[in-house]
Design a protein around this motif. Structure first.
Motif, mmCIF file in Angstrom:
data_model
loop_
_atom_site.group_PDB
_atom_site.id
_atom_site.type_symbol
_atom_site.label_atom_id
_atom_site.label_comp_id
_atom_site.label_asym_id
_atom_site.label_seq_id
_atom_site.Cartn_x
_atom_site.Cartn_y
_atom_site.Cartn_z
ATOM 1 N N SER A 126 12.619 -17.251 6.426
ATOM 2 C CA SER A 126 11.518 -16.386 6.021
ATOM 3 C C SER A 126 10.523 -17.183 5.182
ATOM 4 C CB SER A 126 12.026 -15.168 5.241
ATOM 5 O OG SER A 126 12.742 -15.578 4.081
ATOM 6 N N ALA A 150 6.028 -3.007 10.148
ATOM 7 C CA ALA A 150 6.927 -3.978 9.522
ATOM 8 C C ALA A 150 7.862 -4.568 10.566
ATOM 9 C CB ALA A 150 7.730 -3.305 8.405
ATOM 10 N N MET A 207 8.492 -11.030 9.035
ATOM 11 C CA MET A 207 7.252 -10.777 8.310
ATOM 12 C C MET A 207 7.011 -11.848 7.245
ATOM 13 S SD MET A 207 5.988 -7.352 6.345
ATOM 14 C CE MET A 207 5.637 -6.556 7.917
ATOM 15 N N THR A 232 5.303 -12.742 3.831
ATOM 16 C CA THR A 232 4.910 -11.948 2.669
ATOM 17 C C THR A 232 4.004 -12.751 1.742
ATOM 18 O OG1 THR A 232 6.884 -12.611 1.441
ATOM 19 C CG2 THR A 232 7.043 -10.612 2.786
ATOM 20 N N GLU A 287 2.539 -9.256 6.244
ATOM 21 C CA GLU A 287 2.629 -8.060 5.417
ATOM 22 C C GLU A 287 1.291 -7.324 5.379
ATOM 23 O OE1 GLU A 287 3.962 -6.850 0.827
ATOM 24 O OE2 GLU A 287 3.864 -8.939 1.463
ATOM 25 N N GLY A 288 1.344 -6.035 5.604
ATOM 26 C CA GLY A 288 0.123 -5.230 5.560
ATOM 27 C C GLY A 288 -0.608 -5.137 6.876
ATOM 28 N N THR A 292 6.804 -17.104 2.524
ATOM 29 C CA THR A 292 5.718 -16.492 1.778
ATOM 30 C C THR A 292 4.478 -17.362 1.970
ATOM 31 O OG1 THR A 292 6.285 -17.688 -0.247
ATOM 32 C CG2 THR A 292 7.223 -15.489 0.024
#
Length: 302
Positions: free
Chosen positions: A251, A103, A107, A109, A98-99, A253
């Protein structure tokens, strides 16, 4: 003897070609669909393997309050996670952060709090000594650090088969930074890199025969003290970094801890044993949150 050596080198080269071919084949498949299938396959096959008994014994000792059904459910998640990692390894270059850049569906996060901690440490006066554990996909913390633009060096255990090692290094190094193989020269190399401004990362949650004693889930075990020794030599900050696999299974984080305050001795130097205990306690907290994402299948306590 020379003939046997040549034959072994020939076999190793064949294994290297097979591994490269397998990774290439997996790379051409859809990651999420293939990871789902690999996870389901390992949930079925894993309980038939001897490592399942090791994991069951570990979990019973760590969580005596849990029922047999709960322990088996955790182990099912462990096998699912391993199956997914095997597929994800071939697709590491597809993950974005992310960033960074455009995108993408894959991704990784993070929260604003994690971003603030990361930038504060990564842009500090000294390098970061980062530790991770065998949680979720443990390759990804290094991928995240590299993607965010940091100069990084990662300690890794070289596979015994040299051609396989070359394949792994070729895949990992562009995504993770400099790879430092475990060995007698590794501590000196890592200390030199840390002093030069390179951020250093390593996994710290497996049994280490010559390690320092720590308490993990109420039981004594041995931990590799290298990261605490590097901190004592360099006075670099120590931070933990982990990825968490999300409920969809595909996914992630990423989280970064605040710097771990090292424990000091009477002379003000870093107490290696007690600092490793502080790090181990952080890892225990991570595992308690997501026990199905940790590698319970190795003999952590001996």
């Amino acid at each position: 003897m020379a003939e046997r050596r040549r034959f072994q080198l020939f076999l190793d080269s064949i294994v290297g070609v097979l591994v490269a071919g397998l990774l290439g084949a997996i790379k051409r498949l859809d990651r999420k669909r293939t990871a789902n299938g690999a996870g389901a396959f390992m949930r079925r096959i894993g309980p038939l393997l001897p490592e399942h008994r090791v994991g069951r014994d570990n979990l019973r000792a760590a969580f005596p309050q849990k029922s047999n059904a709960e322990i088996e459910q955790i182990l099912s998640g462990v096998w699912d996670n391993l199956g997914r990692i095997a597929v994800e390894f071939a697709h590491l270059d597809e993950f974005s952060v992310e960033g960074v850049g455009e995108a993408a569906p894959d991704m990784i996060t993070y929260t604003p709090e994690t971003a603030e901690r990361y930038h504060r440490v990564i842009h500090g006066e000294k390098s970061m000594l980062g530790f991770a554990a065998h949680l979720a996909n443990w390759e990804l913390p290094a991928v995240v650090v590299k993607a965010l633009g940091a100069d990084a060096a990662i300690l890794y255990r070289r596979p015994n088969v040299a051609p396989v090692s070359k394949v792994i290094v070729k895949l990992r190094e562009p995504l993770m930074g400099e790879l430092i193989s475990t060995g007698l020269s590794a501590p000196l190399q890592l200390a030199r890199l840390a002093r030069s401004g390179v951020h250093v990362g390593m996994l710290v949650d497996q049994h280490y025969t010559k390690g320092v004693e720590v308490i993990f889930f109420g039981r004594r075990c041995l931990a590799n003290p290298l990261i605490a020794l590097l901190a004592r030599q360099t006075e670099c900050s120590i931070c933990g970094m982990r990825v968490v696999r999300q409920p969809d299974g595909n996914s992630f984080t990423v989280e970064v801890t605040d710097p771990i305050e090292p424990v000091r001795d009477a002379e003000g130097g870093i107490d290696v044993g007690r600092t490793m205990q502080a790090i181990t306690s952080v890892i225990e907290g991570w595992v308690r949150e997501h026990p199905e994402q940790w590698l319970w299948l190795h003999r952590r306590w001996r």
